[in-house]
Design a protein around this motif. Structure first.
Motif, PDB file in Angstrom:
ATOM      1  N   ARG A 177     186.495  76.769  81.512  1.00 53.33           N
ATOM      2  CA  ARG A 177     185.198  77.519  81.847  1.00 53.33           C
ATOM      3  C   ARG A 177     184.529  77.672  80.296  1.00 53.33           C
ATOM      4  N   GLN A 178     185.275  78.287  79.189  1.00 50.77           N
ATOM      5  CA  GLN A 178     184.200  78.817  78.293  1.00 50.77           C
ATOM      6  C   GLN A 178     183.099  77.659  77.892  1.00 50.77           C
ATOM      7  N   VAL A 179     183.767  75.917  77.791  1.00 53.36           N
ATOM      8  CA  VAL A 179     183.155  74.843  76.866  1.00 53.36           C
ATOM      9  C   VAL A 179     182.201  74.618  78.278  1.00 53.36           C
ATOM     10  N   ARG A 180     182.632  74.587  79.597  1.00 51.01           N
ATOM     11  CA  ARG A 180     181.633  74.517  80.811  1.00 51.01           C
ATOM     12  C   ARG A 180     180.316  75.629  80.251  1.00 51.01           C
ATOM     13  N   ASP A 181     180.263  76.459  79.898  1.00 49.52           N
ATOM     14  CA  ASP A 181     179.314  77.258  79.663  1.00 49.52           C
ATOM     15  C   ASP A 181     178.642  77.161  78.154  1.00 49.52           C
ATOM     16  N   ALA A 182     179.049  76.545  77.747  1.00 49.29           N
ATOM     17  CA  ALA A 182     178.695  75.809  76.162  1.00 49.29           C
ATOM     18  C   ALA A 182     177.738  74.830  76.507  1.00 49.29           C
ATOM     19  N   VAL A 183     177.960  73.879  76.860  1.00 47.10           N
ATOM     20  CA  VAL A 183     177.279  72.728  77.669  1.00 47.10           C
ATOM     21  C   VAL A 183     176.003  72.821  78.176  1.00 47.10           C
ATOM     22  N   VAL A 184     174.698  73.038  77.166  1.00 44.72           N
ATOM     23  CA  VAL A 184     173.736  72.866  78.052  1.00 44.72           C
ATOM     24  C   VAL A 184     173.532  71.491  79.406  1.00 44.72           C
ATOM     25  N   TYR A 185     173.543  70.414  78.566  1.00 51.18           N
ATOM     26  CA  TYR A 185     173.632  69.027  79.577  1.00 51.18           C
ATOM     27  C   TYR A 185     174.532  68.246  79.222  1.00 51.18           C
ATOM     28  N   GLY A 186     174.501  66.725  80.488  1.00 47.50           N
ATOM     29  CA  GLY A 186     174.942  65.686  79.725  1.00 47.50           C
ATOM     30  C   GLY A 186     174.293  64.340  79.959  1.00 47.50           C
ATOM     31  N   VAL A 187     175.063  63.815  79.408  1.00 47.59           N
ATOM     32  CA  VAL A 187     173.460  62.295  79.511  1.00 47.59           C
ATOM     33  C   VAL A 187     174.780  61.591  80.101  1.00 47.59           C
ATOM     34  N   ALA A 188     174.194  60.092  80.530  1.00 46.72           N
ATOM     35  CA  ALA A 188     174.767  58.553  79.885  1.00 46.72           C
ATOM     36  C   ALA A 188     174.996  58.007  78.314  1.00 46.72           C
ATOM     37  N   ALA A 189     175.717  57.464  78.642  1.00 47.14           N
ATOM     38  CA  ALA A 189     175.868  57.312  77.157  1.00 47.14           C
ATOM     39  C   ALA A 189     176.592  55.913  77.136  1.00 47.14           C
ATOM     40  N   LEU A 190     176.259  55.188  76.051  1.00 47.07           N
ATOM     41  CA  LEU A 190     177.001  54.337  75.362  1.00 47.07           C
ATOM     42  C   LEU A 190     177.532  54.197  73.915  1.00 47.07           C
ATOM     43  N   GLU A 191     178.999  54.261  74.303  1.00 48.68           N
ATOM     44  CA  GLU A 191     179.156  53.787  72.646  1.00 48.68           C
ATOM     45  C   GLU A 191     178.727  52.686  72.055  1.00 48.68           C
ATOM     46  N   ILE A 192     179.145  52.058  71.115  1.00 46.01           N
ATOM     47  CA  ILE A 192     179.362  50.908  70.497  1.00 46.01           C
ATOM     48  C   ILE A 192     180.078  50.364  68.741  1.00 46.01           C
ATOM     49  N   CYS A 193     181.614  51.383  69.977  1.00 53.99           N
ATOM     50  CA  CYS A 193     183.172  50.909  68.764  1.00 53.99           C
ATOM     51  C   CYS A 193     183.021  50.178  68.001  1.00 53.99           C
ATOM     52  N   GLY A 194     183.084  50.306  66.918  1.00 59.75           N
ATOM     53  CA  GLY A 194     183.657  49.109  65.992  1.00 59.75           C
ATOM     54  C   GLY A 194     185.055  49.454  65.283  1.00 59.75           C
ATOM     55  N   SER A 195     185.705  48.253  64.461  1.00 59.63           N
ATOM     56  CA  SER A 195     187.039  48.246  63.574  1.00 59.63           C
ATOM     57  C   SER A 195     186.505  47.624  62.494  1.00 59.63           C
ATOM     58  N   ARG A 196     186.668  48.856  61.364  1.00 61.27           N
ATOM     59  CA  ARG A 196     186.198  48.230  59.620  1.00 61.27           C
ATOM     60  C   ARG A 196     188.080  47.407  59.645  1.00 61.27           C
ATOM     61  N   ILE A 197     188.678  47.267  60.537  1.00 56.38           N
ATOM     62  CA  ILE A 197     189.976  46.372  60.172  1.00 56.38           C
ATOM     63  C   ILE A 197     189.604  45.389  61.357  1.00 56.38           C
ATOM     64  N   ALA A 198     190.741  44.465  60.180  1.00 59.92           N
ATOM     65  CA  ALA A 198     190.795  42.948  60.852  1.00 59.92           C
ATOM     66  C   ALA A 198     190.738  42.720  62.536  1.00 59.92           C
ATOM     67  N   GLY A 199     190.440  42.148  63.395  1.00 60.53           N
ATOM     68  CA  GLY A 199     190.505  41.631  64.524  1.00 60.53           C
ATOM     69  C   GLY A 199     191.243  43.502  65.455  1.00 60.53           C
ATOM     70  N   TRP A 200     190.967  43.680  65.129  1.00 61.30           N
ATOM     71  CA  TRP A 200     191.011  45.492  65.525  1.00 61.30           C
ATOM     72  C   TRP A 200     192.326  45.192  65.754  1.00 61.30           C
ATOM     73  N   ASP A 201     193.385  45.196  64.760  1.00 56.74           N
ATOM     74  CA  ASP A 201     194.994  45.147  64.363  1.00 56.74           C
ATOM     75  C   ASP A 201     195.110  46.848  64.421  1.00 56.74           C
ATOM     76  N   ILE A 202     195.479  47.857  65.461  1.00 58.67           N
ATOM     77  CA  ILE A 202     194.865  48.989  64.724  1.00 58.67           C
ATOM     78  C   ILE A 202     196.265  49.527  65.775  1.00 58.67           C
ATOM     79  N   SER A 203     197.156  50.555  64.666  1.00 56.55           N
ATOM     80  CA  SER A 203     197.678  51.681  65.534  1.00 56.55           C
ATOM     81  C   SER A 203     197.186  52.600  65.319  1.00 56.55           C
ATOM     82  N   PHE A 204     197.365  53.610  66.140  1.00 58.80           N
ATOM     83  CA  PHE A 204     196.906  55.178  66.086  1.00 58.80           C
ATOM     84  C   PHE A 204     196.260  55.744  64.769  1.00 58.80           C
ATOM     85  N   GLY A 205     197.319  55.914  63.740  1.00 62.59           N
ATOM     86  CA  GLY A 205     196.645  56.456  62.042  1.00 62.59           C
ATOM     87  C   GLY A 205     195.505  55.523  61.871  1.00 62.59           C
ATOM     88  N   ASP A 206     195.428  53.757  62.077  1.00 60.81           N
ATOM     89  CA  ASP A 206     194.093  53.457  61.493  1.00 60.81           C
ATOM     90  C   ASP A 206     193.273  53.721  62.272  1.00 60.81           C
TER      91      ASP A 206
END
Length: 274
Positions: free
Chosen positions: A133-162
């Protein structure tokens, strides 16, 4: 998950070494080895300490924070990366692109695109129960979005910590132009289709994002407060992927359509970031 955030097992020298490795990768444009040899695979405190060090360095250099991103909210993305819980990273002003922008492919290392709902906050989420309820009250609006993720770690060889250390693999983001209040659309009911070059490559729904994108923001608000950096009015929150991420290369055009929120598009061209 908050109970796992305690004192870091990795020492200050390990955290500094991990931050240095990731910084050099970003500066050189050459992905590096994972940092889990320095901070462990699942030590949240150490991983967020590395992220905080990188954030502090960016702020000292004049960067401005515009919000946060929630990562690993989709079971499909978790399966892709071999993890089982969400994370978050920091959004900076230079990561933001307008709908229809053409992004230099070199702007993000090893880029992958995903579609999601972004929320803009009208009030702080720092006190109180930080429930839906508090989160919904705080939101002014929503929009469609693209996130362009990237990894500085070679080959996306990631654990959660990475990935946590690497700012939750944040790279860039694009916001659509159709702004809708939560009286005009229901995030959990959104249906998403993402295409590259006109071919559908990813689909999903709001329910794929931790069961409900609003619940993802609840998780973020509580976790960010626990870590001493609560969400603030005016910030953008990328609430998490609604379907699998897909690699992008120079020449690609990515378009996502989210029911009730319209479309958002980005192109990619040869070249490095300016």
């Amino acid at each position: 998950m908050n109970e796992t955030i305690g004192a870091a097992a990795a020492g200050p020298s390990d955290i500094a070494a991990a931050a240095g490795r990731l910084t050099r990768a970003a500066a050189s444009g050459v992905p590096c080895a994972p940092v889990r040899d320095l901070i462990g695979r699942d030590d949240l405190a150490a991983a967020y300490a590395v992220q905080a060090a990188l954030t502090a360095a960016r702020l000292a250099a004049g960067a401005r924070i515009t919000g946060r991103k929630i990562g690993l909210t989709s079971e499909a993305v978790q399966r892709q990366l071999g993890v089982d819980q969400p994370d978050f990273g920091v959004l900076f002003e230079d990561m933001a692109y307008a709908d229809g922008a053409v992004i230099p492919a070199g702007r993000v290392l090893q880029p992958r695109a995903e579609a999601e709902i972004a929320f803009v906050l009208g009030s702080d989420l720092a006190d109180g129960p930080l429930d839906a309820r508090q989160v919904r009250d705080a939101v002014v609006y929503g929009v469609a979005a693209l996130e362009i993720c990237g990894s500085r770690i070679a080959g996306w060889d990631i654990s959660f910590g990475d990935t946590v250390a690497d700012n939750a693999s944040a790279g860039a983001y694009v916001l659509g132009t159709e702004r809708r209040t939560l009286e005009e659309f229901e995030p959990v009911d959104v249906v998403m289709s993402m295409s590259i070059g006109g071919q559908e490559v990813s689909t999903g729904t709001g329910a794929a994002c931790l069961g409900d994108p609003i619940e993802a923001v609840v998780w973020l608000a509580r976790t960010a407060r626990d870590l001493g950096e609560p969400l603030r009015a005016g910030q953008v929150v990328l609430s998490g992927a609604l379907g699998p991420m897909r690699p992008v290369t120079a020449g690609d055009t990515v378009t996502a359509t989210l029911s009730g929120l319209g479309t958002v598009t980005a192109g990619f061209t040869e070249g490095a970031a300016s």
